[in-house]
Enzyme design. Structure first.
Site, PDB file in Angstrom:
ATOM      1  N   LYS A  24       5.281  -3.872  -5.875  1.00 52.08           N
ATOM      2  CA  LYS A  24       6.620  -3.569  -5.759  1.00 52.08           C
ATOM      3  C   LYS A  24       7.488  -3.537  -4.802  1.00 52.08           C
ATOM      4  CE  LYS A  24      10.405  -1.623  -8.387  1.00 52.08           C
ATOM      5  NZ  LYS A  24      10.811  -2.704  -9.224  1.00 52.08           N
TER       6      LYS A  24
ATOM      7  N   GLU B 216      15.977 -15.662 -13.208  1.00 53.87           N
ATOM      8  CA  GLU B 216      15.526 -14.156 -13.188  1.00 53.87           C
ATOM      9  C   GLU B 216      14.653 -13.964 -14.506  1.00 53.87           C
ATOM     10  OE1 GLU B 216      15.212 -11.784 -11.457  1.00 53.87           O
ATOM     11  OE2 GLU B 216      15.064  -9.937 -12.528  1.00 53.87           O
TER      12      GLU B 216
ATOM     13  N   HIS C  36      17.619 -34.742 -13.463  1.00 54.41           N
ATOM     14  CA  HIS C  36      17.318 -35.157 -11.939  1.00 54.41           C
ATOM     15  C   HIS C  36      15.833 -35.082 -11.521  1.00 54.41           C
ATOM     16  CE1 HIS C  36      21.489 -36.160 -11.517  1.00 54.41           C
ATOM     17  NE2 HIS C  36      21.775 -35.082 -11.647  1.00 54.41           N
TER      18      HIS C  36
ATOM     19  N   ARG D 216       2.985   0.864  -6.097  1.00 52.03           N
ATOM     20  CA  ARG D 216       3.002   0.526  -4.810  1.00 52.03           C
ATOM     21  C   ARG D 216       1.746  -0.618  -4.614  1.00 52.03           C
ATOM     22  NH1 ARG D 216       6.675   2.621  -0.843  1.00 52.03           N
ATOM     23  NH2 ARG D 216       5.427   1.600   0.473  1.00 52.03           N
TER      24      ARG D 216
ATOM     25  N   CYS E  27       0.812  -1.261  -0.047  1.00 52.32           N
ATOM     26  CA  CYS E  27      -0.177  -0.034  -0.056  1.00 52.32           C
ATOM     27  C   CYS E  27       0.950   1.228  -0.093  1.00 52.32           C
ATOM     28  CB  CYS E  27      -0.812  -0.073   1.422  1.00 52.32           C
ATOM     29  SG  CYS E  27      -1.948  -1.568   1.376  1.00 52.32           S
TER      30      CYS E  27
ATOM     31  N   TRP F   2      -2.865  -2.515  -1.518  1.00 54.28           N
ATOM     32  CA  TRP F   2      -2.367  -3.871  -2.152  1.00 54.28           C
ATOM     33  C   TRP F   2      -3.105  -4.839  -0.917  1.00 54.28           C
ATOM     34  CZ3 TRP F   2       0.960  -7.745  -0.345  1.00 54.28           C
ATOM     35  CH2 TRP F   2       1.277  -8.950  -1.373  1.00 54.28           C
TER      36      TRP F   2
ATOM     37  N   ASN G 116      -0.425   1.626   5.900  1.00 53.28           N
ATOM     38  CA  ASN G 116       0.145   0.642   5.153  1.00 53.28           C
ATOM     39  C   ASN G 116       1.008  -0.415   6.149  1.00 53.28           C
ATOM     40  OD1 ASN G 116       2.272  -0.953   3.548  1.00 53.28           O
ATOM     41  ND2 ASN G 116       3.588   0.657   3.517  1.00 53.28           N
ATOM     42  N   GLY G 117       0.691  -1.660   5.983  1.00 50.38           N
ATOM     43  CA  GLY G 117       1.160  -2.694   6.889  1.00 50.38           C
ATOM     44  C   GLY G 117      -0.003  -3.542   7.553  1.00 50.38           C
TER      45      GLY G 117
ATOM     46  N   GLU H 183       5.948 -13.181 -13.903  1.00 51.54           N
ATOM     47  CA  GLU H 183       5.482 -12.115 -12.973  1.00 51.54           C
ATOM     48  C   GLU H 183       4.610 -11.175 -13.959  1.00 51.54           C
ATOM     49  OE1 GLU H 183       8.574  -9.762 -10.051  1.00 51.54           O
ATOM     50  OE2 GLU H 183       9.301 -10.257 -12.097  1.00 51.54           O
TER      51      GLU H 183
ATOM     52  N   LYS I 155      10.704 -13.235 -14.575  1.00 54.96           N
ATOM     53  CA  LYS I 155      10.237 -12.077 -15.315  1.00 54.96           C
ATOM     54  C   LYS I 155       8.807 -12.583 -16.033  1.00 54.96           C
ATOM     55  CE  LYS I 155      11.432  -9.540 -13.626  1.00 54.96           C
ATOM     56  NZ  LYS I 155      12.492  -9.262 -12.721  1.00 54.96           N
TER      57      LYS I 155
HETATM   58  C1  G6P Z   1       8.740  -7.621  -4.754  1.00 54.70           C
HETATM   59  C2  G6P Z   1       8.959  -7.026  -6.285  1.00 54.70           C
HETATM   60  C3  G6P Z   1       9.840  -7.760  -6.888  1.00 54.70           C
HETATM   61  C4  G6P Z   1      11.323  -7.635  -5.948  1.00 54.70           C
HETATM   62  C5  G6P Z   1      11.201  -8.047  -4.812  1.00 54.70           C
HETATM   63  C6  G6P Z   1      12.468  -7.386  -3.633  1.00 54.70           C
HETATM   64  O1  G6P Z   1       8.301  -8.958  -5.007  1.00 54.70           O
HETATM   65  O2  G6P Z   1       7.642  -7.499  -7.193  1.00 54.70           O
HETATM   66  O3  G6P Z   1      10.319  -7.467  -8.102  1.00 54.70           O
HETATM   67  O4  G6P Z   1      12.406  -8.402  -6.545  1.00 54.70           O
HETATM   68  O5  G6P Z   1      10.142  -7.468  -4.315  1.00 54.70           O
HETATM   69  O6  G6P Z   1      12.296  -6.166  -3.725  1.00 54.70           O
HETATM   70  P1  G6P Z   1      13.800  -5.263  -3.188  1.00 54.70           P
HETATM   71  O7  G6P Z   1      13.152  -3.849  -3.171  1.00 54.70           O
HETATM   72  O8  G6P Z   1      13.772  -5.734  -1.702  1.00 54.70           O
HETATM   73  O9  G6P Z   1      14.725  -5.554  -4.208  1.00 54.70           O
END
Ligand code: G6P
Length: 614
Positions: A609, A487, A510, A30, A2, A78, A104-105, A494, A491
């Site tokens: 994010k 990674e 395996h 956010r 949030c 969120w 937020n929290g 996500e 991507k």
């Molecule tokens: C969230 C985001 C990811 C990010 C992760 C860690 O899950 O969606 O894209 O890699 O947090 O975030 P940070 O700010 O700690 O790199």
């Protein structure tokens, strides 16, 4: 996660409600399940509007004719407690509807608080944990305590993590904000006082910002800030250094933030490298509160991180072990403090986090500190919570990243890892300053090479066209190609919601090989590394099982290109830097596949994010 914002006073830049909505637009990355705004209007009444249209909540609020106001708060949500509905959207109000709160929290003891409040006659209208705050503050005000005092009383019984802002019709000239764990900034602008979750929300009004620390509460008025600690003692807030401008938080002609941020990658790498080498050949971090002697005592490095930052952390294992000859463990931050790690004063714990606020990583670092470890942080946000609490900081100067899926910050982190490996090697006497010249020269050439990879978007788009009907993707790589594979898979998951898993190429046989069939796509990181021949053998294995193979292949490597069905070509670079180049076509592949599916690449479903709840 949030995002919250609050403004009090008479902004010179427009109506107060408009200023809040502009801030919410910049906070949308956010949280975007729902959004809302509350204002104290010129009649002294609380006006409130909320929307729960995931795609367009803030835009819908924009279409309203907002009343002029002296104070207001806004929120993008969120969802954690309670579904993403209008009823659960913030701001939430007390029984009278004349006091509003954004949060937020998570309030961990909200159920017992709500039960006690209901027994005392309060009526709840949402399923959220947040609503208890409004009713608790309401009780303080009913006892005749002022807004600041009433929020302080409420804080006394709240458990959990929060950043919150409260306003009330009976106090139209102020906001009260408080923080425990979740990030919160306050500041003074031209004619206004402001509160917000992050710099992006507030830079439209002011760069004169300060950090609210845990258990502090702040009364914000136009022209004054009054901060108290948990004991009620006045405190001076630490000023925040702001190194971003408003333009950086805008799309600047790109169709979305993700494509803008992919295009910015060469610059992100360049900025992260800037000013690192001192005239005497030594390397420089941004903040160093550890003596060289302390770093020489380090006998183990543990890296903690989440998501993409975790993958960058995996690259660090290769860089630090190779350069500094120190053993490195890499741990998922949310797991680290719940096992029984062997940590002492000779352990260097490195937190990697774009935001510097991810709660799992922040709490892991706090645990490490209580166990006596030295803490170093790699963060993209100057003065983030992690950066302020660390013994040493290495900033990735990638600029603000708004797209939820990390792109340019991942590259900047890979660069930071190489710098950290070199730095530790130098301090520990493994490399002389003169021996740094060659790896630093290679780093200096990286922005140009990344630039070449970024420019191949059209080529990658054609491969995405060919794969448009595929649903199952396996990403494989070896050595530093393994974190690249992870990674690349992340991507794709996500932003395109396609099934995608990353594996060390040698592990396929395996187990995962059993999943492959004619419809599967295997994306192999097959650039020319020490283990290239082994990856080629793995490609043969999957082709024999009928899978289509996409290869990330070095320019001019016809032999590998002939083995695969689709080529994603990349320029060659030094082995430890390859993740920063080889990941680029994988980011672009995910981007183009998601676009073909009509998806919002900046705001993927269910994701945030910056995750500031455990
Ligand atoms: C969230 C985001 C990811 C990010 C992760 C860690 O899950 O969606 O894209 O890699 O947090 O975030 P940070 O700010 O700690 O790199």
């Amino acid at each position: 996660m949030c995002g919250i914002v609050g403004v009090v006073g008479a902004p010179s830049s427009g109506d107060l409600g408009e200023v809040i909505l502009s801030a919410l637009e910049r906070l949308e990355y956010r949280g975007y399940d729902s959004a809302g705004i509350a204002l104290v209007d010129s009649l002294g009444e609380v006006y409130r509007e909320r929307r729960a249209d995931r795609r367009a909540s803030v835009a819908e609020l924009r279409s309203l004719d907002l009343p002029s106001a002296s104070v207001g708060i806004g929120h993008v949500r969120w969802a954690t407690h309670g579904r993403p509905t209008v009823e659960n959207a913030h701001p939430l109000v007390d029984c009278s509807g004349q006091l509003a709160v954004v949060h937020n929290g998570i309030i961990e003891n909200h159920l017992e608080l709500a039960e006690a409040l209901a027994c005392r006659g309060h009526r709840f209208r949402s399923e959220t944990d947040t609503e208890v705050i409004a009713h608790l503050v309401e009780e303080g005000l009913a006892e005749g305590v002022d807004l600041l005092g009433a929020v302080r009383q409420a804080l006394g019984v709240l458990q959990g993590a929060f950043a919150l802002a409260v306003m009330a019709a009976c106090a139209p000239d102020r906001l009260v904000a408080a923080r425990r764990v979740s990030p919160l900034l306050v500041g003074l602008g031209d004619g206004v006082g402001v509160v917000g979750s992050d710099v992006a929300a507030l830079i439209g009004e002011t760069r004169d910002l300060a950090v609210v620390e845990d258990d502090q509460v702040v009364e914000v008025r136009a022209g004054s800030l009054r901060a108290l600690d948990a004991a009620g003692v006045p405190v001076t807030l630490a000023p925040l250094r702001v190194d971003w401008d408003l333009a950086a938080a805008k799309r600047s002609g790109f169709p979305d933030f993700m494509s803008k941020e992919i295009a910015e990658q060469p610059e992100a790498v360049r900025q992260t490298l800037l000013g690192r080498a001192l005239p005497d050949g030594r390397l420089r971090l941004d903040e160093m509160r550890l003596a060289d002697a302390e770093l020489r005592e380090v006998d183990k490095v543990i890296i903690v991180a989440c998501g993409s930052s975790f993958h960058a952390g995996m690259v660090a294992k290769y860089a630090i072990e190779h350069r500094a000859r120190l053993p490195v463990e890499v741990d998922i931050a949310s797991e680290f403090r719940y096992r029984d790690p062997i940590v002492d004063s000779r352990t260097l714990v490195v937190g990697v986090s774009q935001s510097g606020e991810t709660i799992d990583t922040l709490q892991a670092l706090r645990a490490a500190r209580t166990w006596g470890a030295r803490v170093l942080v790699i963060s993209n946000v100057v003065d983030s919570s992690m950066a302020r609490e660390a013994d040493a900081v290495l900033y990735t100067h990638a600029g603000p990243e708004i797209g939820v899926a990390a792109t340019k910050t991942f590259l900047a982190q890979v660069v930071a890892m190489e710098l950290l490996g070199l730095y530790l090697a130098e301090v520990r006497g493994i490399l002389f300053p003169t021996e740094l010249e060659e790896p630093l020269a290679r780093l200096a050439g990286l922005p140009g090479i990344v630039g070449e990879a970024v420019e191949r978007s059209v080529e990658v788009a054609k491969v995405a066209d060919a794969l448009a009907a595929s649903r199952d993707f396996f990403f494989i790589g070896r050595h530093v190609g393994y974190p690249v594979a992870l990674e690349g898979a992340l991507k794709l998951k996500e932003i395109s919601y396609l099934r995608a898993e990353g594996f060390p190429a040698g592990e396929l046989k395996h187990g995962p090989l059993a999943l492959l069939d004619e419809g599967s796509v295997v994306v192999a990181v097959a650039t020319r590394s020490r283990l290239w021949e082994k990856v080629v053998a793995n490609i043969a294995e999957v082709k024999a099982r009928g899978a289509r193979v996409v290869g990330v292949v070095n320019d001019g490597d016809e032999r590998t290109a002939e083995l695969v069905d689709h080529v994603l070509s990349v320029p060659r670079t030094a082995p430890l830097l390859t993740p920063a180049v080889d990941v680029v076509p994988l980011q672009l592949l995910a981007y183009h596949l998601a676009k073909r599916r009509g998806l919002d690449v900046d705001r993927p479903r269910n994701l945030a994010k910056t995750v500031t709840v455990e």
